[in-house]
Design an enzyme around this catalytic site. Structure first.
Site, PDB file in Angstrom:
ATOM      1  N   GLU A 298       6.321  -1.218  -2.254  1.00  0.00           N
ATOM      2  CA  GLU A 298       6.877   0.030  -1.736  1.00  0.00           C
ATOM      3  C   GLU A 298       8.388  -0.006  -1.503  1.00  0.00           C
ATOM      4  O   GLU A 298       8.867   0.450  -0.470  1.00  0.00           O
ATOM      5  CB  GLU A 298       6.154   0.377  -0.430  1.00  0.00           C
ATOM      6  N   HIS A 322      -0.709   5.060  -2.287  1.00  0.00           N
ATOM      7  CA  HIS A 322      -0.557   3.956  -1.334  1.00  0.00           C
ATOM      8  C   HIS A 322       0.919   3.610  -1.122  1.00  0.00           C
ATOM      9  O   HIS A 322       1.399   3.581   0.016  1.00  0.00           O
ATOM     10  CB  HIS A 322      -1.326   2.730  -1.837  1.00  0.00           C
ATOM     11  N   GLU A 323       1.632   3.373  -2.202  1.00  0.00           N
ATOM     12  CA  GLU A 323       3.048   2.976  -2.055  1.00  0.00           C
ATOM     13  C   GLU A 323       3.870   4.116  -1.457  1.00  0.00           C
ATOM     14  O   GLU A 323       4.773   3.885  -0.660  1.00  0.00           O
ATOM     15  CB  GLU A 323       3.626   2.517  -3.398  1.00  0.00           C
ATOM     16  N   HIS A 326       3.553   4.211   2.260  1.00  0.00           N
ATOM     17  CA  HIS A 326       4.403   3.223   2.933  1.00  0.00           C
ATOM     18  C   HIS A 326       5.773   3.807   3.320  1.00  0.00           C
ATOM     19  O   HIS A 326       6.470   3.221   4.155  1.00  0.00           O
ATOM     20  CB  HIS A 326       4.633   2.004   2.039  1.00  0.00           C
ATOM     21  N   GLU A 345      -0.250  -2.239   6.417  1.00  0.00           N
ATOM     22  CA  GLU A 345      -1.208  -2.000   5.329  1.00  0.00           C
ATOM     23  C   GLU A 345      -2.439  -1.192   5.745  1.00  0.00           C
ATOM     24  O   GLU A 345      -2.967  -0.416   4.955  1.00  0.00           O
ATOM     25  CB  GLU A 345      -1.635  -3.328   4.692  1.00  0.00           C
ATOM     26  N   ASP A 400       1.354 -14.684   3.387  1.00  0.00           N
ATOM     27  CA  ASP A 400       0.448 -14.272   2.315  1.00  0.00           C
ATOM     28  C   ASP A 400      -1.022 -14.452   2.698  1.00  0.00           C
ATOM     29  O   ASP A 400      -1.894 -13.757   2.182  1.00  0.00           O
ATOM     30  CB  ASP A 400       0.718 -15.153   1.093  1.00  0.00           C
ATOM     31  N   TYR A 408      -5.907  -4.602   5.188  1.00  0.00           N
ATOM     32  CA  TYR A 408      -5.989  -3.341   4.435  1.00  0.00           C
ATOM     33  C   TYR A 408      -7.203  -2.520   4.858  1.00  0.00           C
ATOM     34  O   TYR A 408      -7.078  -1.374   5.261  1.00  0.00           O
ATOM     35  CB  TYR A 408      -6.095  -3.628   2.933  1.00  0.00           C
TER      36      TYR A 408
HETATM   37  N1  BES Z   1       3.253  -4.167   0.252  1.00  0.00           N
HETATM   38  C1  BES Z   1       2.157  -4.418  -0.584  1.00  0.00           C
HETATM   39  C2  BES Z   1       2.358  -5.589  -1.502  1.00  0.00           C
HETATM   40  C3  BES Z   1       2.625  -6.921  -0.808  1.00  0.00           C
HETATM   41  C4  BES Z   1       2.006  -7.265   0.376  1.00  0.00           C
HETATM   42  C5  BES Z   1       3.489  -7.822  -1.379  1.00  0.00           C
HETATM   43  C6  BES Z   1       2.282  -8.489   0.985  1.00  0.00           C
HETATM   44  C7  BES Z   1       3.765  -9.027  -0.769  1.00  0.00           C
HETATM   45  C8  BES Z   1       3.163  -9.370   0.422  1.00  0.00           C
HETATM   46  C9  BES Z   1       1.801  -3.198  -1.422  1.00  0.00           C
HETATM   47  O1  BES Z   1       1.972  -1.994  -0.754  1.00  0.00           O
HETATM   48  C10 BES Z   1       0.339  -3.277  -1.718  1.00  0.00           C
HETATM   49  O2  BES Z   1      -0.430  -3.223  -0.805  1.00  0.00           O
HETATM   50  N2  BES Z   1      -0.022  -3.399  -2.993  1.00  0.00           N
HETATM   51  C11 BES Z   1      -1.390  -3.491  -3.427  1.00  0.00           C
HETATM   52  C12 BES Z   1      -1.868  -2.181  -3.981  1.00  0.00           C
HETATM   53  C13 BES Z   1      -2.512  -1.265  -3.016  1.00  0.00           C
HETATM   54  C14 BES Z   1      -3.030  -0.036  -3.742  1.00  0.00           C
HETATM   55  C15 BES Z   1      -3.592  -1.882  -2.200  1.00  0.00           C
HETATM   56  C16 BES Z   1      -1.467  -4.473  -4.553  1.00  0.00           C
HETATM   57  O3  BES Z   1      -0.420  -4.873  -5.067  1.00  0.00           O
HETATM   58  O4  BES Z   1      -2.567  -4.838  -4.937  1.00  0.00           O
HETATM   59 ZN    ZN Z   2       0.585  -1.760   0.792  1.00  0.00          ZN
END
Ligand code: BES
Ligand code: ZN
Length: 628
Positions: A298, A322-323, A326, A345, A400, A408
């Site tokens: 995002e 989703h993005e 954010h 999230e 991570d 989520y």
């Molecule tokens: N912000 C996250 C991606 C992220 C989280 C990167 C933690 C690094 C550390 C992004 O908004 C996200 O949640 N992406 C998901 C997709 C979403 C539709 C659930 C993904 O990349 O799978």
């Molecule tokens: Zn996210």
């Protein structure tokens, strides 16, 4: 020049001016309004001296795979502060100077594998800027340098990925989500390439430098957590979608992207109708090369997205919802530390579903919610109880580790639960107020609960008991009274999965009329064991080995691996080498490595695919294959 500019920006922010449409200040609370919790993933001591603005002047050297130049930091310091501590990882620091050019003493402390090394700089007597001259390492975890063979255009490409604690591998700053910073950047690149950033300035002409280089300039005067500073460089084109939105992508992809994301303007309208004005001006989407390790990121004004959502039929655009969400939860109101990642999230996943409901209807949104519930139930069976809390204690661990269904899906379910017990209208009003009250501010679980008590619960003991926030946030599993997720469409799909298992022909199931999500759910609902004949029937009827829909392909590959189905292996190999999205890659290697049949296949494919992966993906797969 850079220093003068950043001072101006700081002044601008300090008097409460902003470029957004409303009156909320864009730089967060006064230092004393809220005490930032200790961020165990940063060396910064913000009470002593904190970065408020970053001005980058970087040259992208594709031959050496190095970003080289300066970061001029504007600092807000306590009266008696004599030093500032920054986060760095794998950076080479050449020198640090004050605004008048005088050299400043600095020390790079001992490096930790995860956190990197603190960079302590002796502050000048006077002046509030320091300039760090540095370069990145070719191994910088936030930066992926792609060779021409790894891109659609046949040109080199670079992109950064800062979240969670990787920004320090390309910018020496205080890399903590509670320390918001405005930024500007001059980025010099080969003349055949274009630079874009999570800032204003995308699409403006570069300035020629030394004949074969171009300099692009960007700035963002809304203060953001440093994990949202993002850069991409490649052969990029832009196509407009609506008045505030468009797509950036490599030339051969850009039209498909424009078509796929045609509904984005409608999503923005829906989001604003729910939770108030979009405060960032433009919303553009950058489609990255296929090695991008995430589905989406995002980055403000410019979401970074995987090309694996270009299904051709707009069926995977909930990721854009989703993005986009954010832009409120995460980018306006930000987890103060990674221990409260769920505040980013969980709220976003809930908000995403509400956008999907507004634009595509309740039945569609219910299917998405049901898929998320299935994932949550699975993950709850696998995780230790302590890791099932929304609020985590991640000291000594990689943030991570918190990127799972708890943050989520349990997070979203908790928000849904509050909506259900308070009533939708009342809860929506509360959430709108929440985003207003804390715009451009850090949030913790504690601060959220205090706000909930003050603005939603307001002394109503019955409501407080029904919400049961502490059990959700500080306890394992799902508290009693968790909302049930029901999808009639999915119930019909489950019946068809059972029917297929007992002999109904694939063509009779209704697959032809189903959405992507029904198809995915069908594949997930099949019995664990299927015969080769049944698998061949499915593959033959639905073209599963060839499907370009990544979610269906992934669900099919899981079924195929579980049944050791040889005729799917070539397709699996193609899927694992053509894209590097961790969400797809990691589980498939894990499944393969779990069986004697699959282990050699995993090793063979991984040897071929690994060089193309981002370290975020290869790091996870390395660990999984070593454990298995
Ligand atoms: N912000 C996250 C991606 C992220 C989280 C990167 C933690 C690094 C550390 C992004 O908004 C996200 O949640 N992406 C998901 C997709 C979403 C539709 C659930 C993904 O990349 O799978
Ligand atoms: Zn996210």
């Amino acid at each position: 020049m850079i220093a003068r500019l950043s001072l101006l920006v700081l002044l601008f922010a300090a008097v409460g001016c902003s470029s957004s449409a409303d009156e909320t200040p864009t730089t967060g609370p006064a230092a004393d309004a809220f005490e930032l919790p200790q961020d165990v993933h940063s060396y910064a001591v913000p009470g002593q001296a904190r970065v408020t603005h970053v001005a980058l002047d970087l040259d992208a050297d594709f031959d050496a795979q190095v970003l080289r130049g300066t970061a001029t930091l504007t600092i807000d310091r306590a009266e008696d502060a004599s030093e500032i501590v920054l986060d760095t990882r794998d950076l080479t620091i050449q020198r640090v100077t004050a605004a008048d050019g005088a050299e400043l003493a600095f020390e790079v402390g001992e490096a930790d594998d995860l956190l990197g090394a603190p960079l302590t700089v002796q502050l000048p007597e006077a002046g509030d800027t320091i300039t760090v001259e540095y370069e990145t390492s070719p191994e910088a975890a936030a930066v992926q340098w792609l060779s021409p063979q790894q891109t659609a255009s046949g040109q080199p490409f670079l992109f950064t990925q800062g979240q969670a604690i990787l920004t320090r591998t390309w910018i020496p700053t205080q890399d903590s989500p509670g320390i918001r910073q405005t930024y500007e950047a001059d980025i010099t690149v080969p003349a055949s390439l274009t630079a874009v950033m999570s800032a204003e300035g995308n699409g403006t002409e570069g300035e020629g430098v030394d004949g074969d280089r171009m300099r692009y300039s960007f700035s963002l005067d809304q203060a953001i957590p440093p994990y949202l500073i993002a850069l991409a460089i490649g052969e990029l084109e832009f196509r407009e979608i609506g008045p505030r939105s468009g797509v950036w992508a490599e030339p051969s992809v850009v039209e498909a992207a424009q078509n796929e994301f045609a509904d984005v303007e409608e999503m923005m309208d829906a989001a604003e109708a729910l939770y108030g004005p979009y405060r960032w001006g433009r919303y553009d989407i950058l489609v990255l090369p296929a090695s991008f390790p995430f589905g989406g990121m995002e980055n403000p004004l410019l979401t970074f997205a995987t090309p694996t959502i270009l299904a051709g039929d707009r069926s995977l655009v909930s990721l854009v919802a989703h993005e986009l969400a954010h832009s409120w939860s995460g980018n306006l109101v930000t987890n103060a530390t990674w221990d409260d990642f769920w505040l980013n999230e969980g709220f976003t996943s809930y908000f995403e579903n509400r956008i999907m409901e507004s634009v595509y209807g309740a039945e569609y949104a219910q299917m998405l919610e049901s898929l998320s519930r299935t994932g949550l139930d699975q993950e709850l069976q696998e995780l230790d109880e302590a890791d099932q809390h929304l609020h985590l204690a991640l000291e000594g661990r990689d943030p991570d580790d918190g990127m799972n269904a708890i943050a989520y899906d349990k997070g979203a379910l908790f928000v849904r639960h509050m909506e259900t017990v308070a009533g939708r209208e009342r809860f929506d009003e509360y959430l709108r107020g929440y985003f207003d009250r804390y715009a451009f501010q850090p949030m913790t679980a504690e601060r959220f609960v205090a706000d909930l008590n003050e603005h939603l619960i307001q002394g109503d003991a019955e409501l407080a008991e029904a919400i049961n926030a502490d059990a959700w946030i500080y306890g394992p599993g799902l508290p009693e009274g968790a909302p049930r997720v029901e999808s009639e469409a999915f119930a019909r799909v489950e019946e068809q999965a059972a029917a297929f298992a007992s002999g109904t022909a694939p063509a009779e199931t209704g697959w032809g009329e189903w959405s992507t999500h029904e198809r995915v759910h069908f594949l997930q609902s099949l019995p664990d064991e299927l015969t080769d004949e049944q698998l061949a029937e499915l593959n033959g009827a639905f073209g599963l080995n060839e499907t370009g829909n990544s979610e269906i392909r992934f669900a099919w590959m899981k079924v195929a691996i579980a049944n050791e189905y040889e005729p799917a292996v070539a397709s699996l190999e193609a899927f694992l080498t053509e894209q590097g999205r961790r969400k797809f890659v990691l589980p498939l290697f894990e499944d393969l490595a779990a069986s004697e049949w699959g282990r050699p296949i995993a090793d063979r494919i991984y040897a071929e695919a690994r060089p193309g992966y981002h370290t975020i993906t290869s790091g996870s797969v390395d660990a999984a294959l070593a454990d298995a």
